[in-house]
Write a protein that holds these residues in place. Structure first.
Motif, PDB file in Angstrom:
ATOM      1  N   ASN A  81      95.283  13.946  -8.034  1.00  0.00           N
ATOM      2  CA  ASN A  81      96.183  14.630  -7.112  1.00  0.00           C
ATOM      3  C   ASN A  81      97.105  15.559  -7.883  1.00  0.00           C
ATOM      4  O   ASN A  81      97.787  15.137  -8.819  1.00  0.00           O
ATOM      5  N   GLY A  82      97.141  16.832  -7.480  1.00  0.00           N
ATOM      6  CA  GLY A  82      97.934  17.819  -8.185  1.00  0.00           C
ATOM      7  C   GLY A  82      99.418  17.549  -8.164  1.00  0.00           C
ATOM      8  O   GLY A  82     100.162  18.024  -9.035  1.00  0.00           O
ATOM      9  N   LEU A  83      99.900  16.783  -7.154  1.00  0.00           N
ATOM     10  CA  LEU A  83     101.327  16.474  -7.095  1.00  0.00           C
ATOM     11  C   LEU A  83     101.785  15.689  -8.318  1.00  0.00           C
ATOM     12  O   LEU A  83     102.938  15.768  -8.728  1.00  0.00           O
ATOM     13  N   PHE A  84     100.878  14.934  -8.909  1.00  0.00           N
ATOM     14  CA  PHE A  84     101.256  14.117 -10.054  1.00  0.00           C
ATOM     15  C   PHE A  84     101.523  14.967 -11.290  1.00  0.00           C
ATOM     16  O   PHE A  84     102.095  14.491 -12.271  1.00  0.00           O
ATOM     17  N   LEU A  85     101.120  16.235 -11.250  1.00  0.00           N
ATOM     18  CA  LEU A  85     101.423  17.119 -12.368  1.00  0.00           C
ATOM     19  C   LEU A  85     102.936  17.303 -12.524  1.00  0.00           C
ATOM     20  O   LEU A  85     103.412  17.555 -13.629  1.00  0.00           O
ATOM     21  N   LEU A 153     108.966  22.779 -10.073  1.00  0.00           N
ATOM     22  CA  LEU A 153     108.365  23.737  -9.142  1.00  0.00           C
ATOM     23  C   LEU A 153     107.127  24.397  -9.729  1.00  0.00           C
ATOM     24  O   LEU A 153     106.123  24.610  -9.021  1.00  0.00           O
ATOM     25  N   SER A 154     107.178  24.717 -11.018  1.00  0.00           N
ATOM     26  CA  SER A 154     106.011  25.298 -11.665  1.00  0.00           C
ATOM     27  C   SER A 154     104.851  24.311 -11.671  1.00  0.00           C
ATOM     28  O   SER A 154     103.690  24.683 -11.418  1.00  0.00           O
ATOM     29  N   ALA A 155     105.160  23.044 -11.946  1.00  0.00           N
ATOM     30  CA  ALA A 155     104.125  22.006 -11.953  1.00  0.00           C
ATOM     31  C   ALA A 155     103.543  21.803 -10.553  1.00  0.00           C
ATOM     32  O   ALA A 155     102.328  21.617 -10.388  1.00  0.00           O
ATOM     33  N   LEU A 156     104.402  21.844  -9.535  1.00  0.00           N
ATOM     34  CA  LEU A 156     103.929  21.662  -8.159  1.00  0.00           C
ATOM     35  C   LEU A 156     102.985  22.793  -7.760  1.00  0.00           C
ATOM     36  O   LEU A 156     101.913  22.551  -7.187  1.00  0.00           O
ATOM     37  N   ALA A 157     103.369  24.028  -8.087  1.00  0.00           N
ATOM     38  CA  ALA A 157     102.517  25.172  -7.745  1.00  0.00           C
ATOM     39  C   ALA A 157     101.204  25.130  -8.511  1.00  0.00           C
ATOM     40  O   ALA A 157     100.124  25.371  -7.948  1.00  0.00           O
ATOM     41  N   GLY A 159      99.729  22.464  -9.851  1.00  0.00           N
ATOM     42  CA  GLY A 159      98.928  21.332  -9.379  1.00  0.00           C
ATOM     43  C   GLY A 159      98.237  21.636  -8.065  1.00  0.00           C
ATOM     44  O   GLY A 159      97.078  21.231  -7.845  1.00  0.00           O
ATOM     45  N   ALA A 160      98.928  22.363  -7.172  1.00  0.00           N
ATOM     46  CA  ALA A 160      98.331  22.700  -5.879  1.00  0.00           C
ATOM     47  C   ALA A 160      97.152  23.659  -6.032  1.00  0.00           C
ATOM     48  O   ALA A 160      96.193  23.612  -5.260  1.00  0.00           O
ATOM     49  N   VAL A 161      97.204  24.513  -7.051  1.00  0.00           N
ATOM     50  CA  VAL A 161      96.132  25.491  -7.266  1.00  0.00           C
ATOM     51  C   VAL A 161      94.935  24.861  -7.973  1.00  0.00           C
ATOM     52  O   VAL A 161      93.775  25.127  -7.613  1.00  0.00           O
ATOM     53  N   LEU A 162      95.184  24.012  -8.957  1.00  0.00           N
ATOM     54  CA  LEU A 162      94.113  23.526  -9.826  1.00  0.00           C
ATOM     55  C   LEU A 162      93.494  22.195  -9.391  1.00  0.00           C
ATOM     56  O   LEU A 162      92.361  21.891  -9.778  1.00  0.00           O
ATOM     57  N   PHE A 163      94.222  21.407  -8.601  1.00  0.00           N
ATOM     58  CA  PHE A 163      93.742  20.062  -8.275  1.00  0.00           C
ATOM     59  C   PHE A 163      93.884  19.800  -6.777  1.00  0.00           C
ATOM     60  O   PHE A 163      94.638  20.479  -6.081  1.00  0.00           O
ATOM     61  N   PRO A 164      93.165  18.798  -6.280  1.00  0.00           N
ATOM     62  CA  PRO A 164      93.275  18.465  -4.853  1.00  0.00           C
ATOM     63  C   PRO A 164      94.640  17.866  -4.535  1.00  0.00           C
ATOM     64  O   PRO A 164      95.299  17.290  -5.404  1.00  0.00           O
TER      65      PRO A 164
END
Length: 293
Positions: A81-85, A153-157, A159-164
């Protein structure tokens, strides 16, 4: 006309002073905040912090090929999950990158202006050294929040682009929804930012000891590195709980279905002690310091 003659009545002075004081501090704080975030150095540091989660996300994506569940610990969670980034990026940047940027800002707060000669002119105005120091401390704390927010915020963006995206599996194995995960991310980012408060106080104190901004920044950064090295030696376990870096990663206890607050509160309490001790030392030094340049 003397200053005493210019004041009509003592009662009027008592009524005006609180408003003047509040307005004066607000102006000082706004000025410090604008000066901090207008510096090219600050913008560059925030840019580097924003780039780090992107780099981490790309490396994880390339290394795992985007497969779900591959890799150790936090990395495996990111691939699921990209949120975990967000949590991974904060865990990676907290030990080194965030403290270095905060150390630069806090260390330069007083010494930098002393070196350029602007500190003397600031003190000529009726602002008061205590209010000026408080404004610098508050501005540095805002930078802590901004720096942590940029990473999150950078990690959230990224993660949303690269992972589910979807339900987030916590370290305890339980799954929570996206909304609750975002609230956890905000909570964790807040704890990380507050974890740097003790470092701000230490850096501000160091900044009052010298008239060289470079020396103050370098000393603060070296001090952070030294303290973290000391925190890694098992032989020093007796003193490690008193080091301001010791519980920095305690935010991981908030990534469980039932959040554990003991270590987090111990960390925040320790930061409060450092703020009280080194903030008082900075005040004592700054209010007694003879500004000649």
């Amino acid at each position: 006309m003397s200053r005493a003659e210019a004041v009509p009545q003592g009662g009027a002075v008592a009524a005006v002073r609180p408003r003047v004081g509040a307005a004066g501090y607000a102006a000082l704080f706004t000025s410090e905040l604008a000066m901090t975030f207008r510096r090219a150095r600050t913008i560059a540091m925030l840019g580097i912090l924003a780039a780090l989660p992107v780099l981490i996300g790309v490396v994880v994506r390339v290394h795992t090929g985007g497969s779900r569940g591959e890799g150790p610990a936090f990395v495996a969670q990111v691939t699921q999950n990209g949120l975990f980034l967000v949590f991974t990026a904060l865990a990676v940047t907290l030990p080194v990158f965030l403290p270095m940027t905060v150390g630069v800002v806090a260390g330069d707060a007083v010494a930098g202006e002393a070196a350029t000669g602007t500190l003397r002119y600031l003190l000529v105005a009726p602002a008061g050294r205590t209010r000026l120091l408080a404004a610098k401390f508050a501005a540095a704390l805002v930078f802590c929040l901004a720096a942590t927010g940029v990473v999150a915020l950078s990690a959230l963006a990224t993660g949303a682009v690269l992972f589910p995206l979807g339900e987030v599996t916590l370290l305890s194995g339980d799954a929570i929804g996206v909304g609750e995960a975002l609230l956890r991310a905000v909570l964790v980012a807040g704890v990380v930012a507050l974890s740097l408060a003790g470092l701000v106080a230490v850096g501000l104190f160091v900044s009052t000891l010298t008239g060289s901004g470079i020396a103050a920044m370098a000393t603060t950064v070296v001090l952070v590195i030294t303290v973290q090295i000391l925190d890694s030696f098992p032989q020093l376990h007796a003193v490690q709980p008193f080091l301001f870096t010791h519980q920095w990663l305690s935010f991981s206890d908030l990534l469980r279905e039932r959040m554990y607050w003991d270590n987090v509160l111990e960390n925040l309490g320790l930061q409060a002690v450092y703020v009280a001790v080194f903030g008082s030392a900075a005040w004592a030094r700054f209010t007694a310091r003879d500004i000649t340049v």
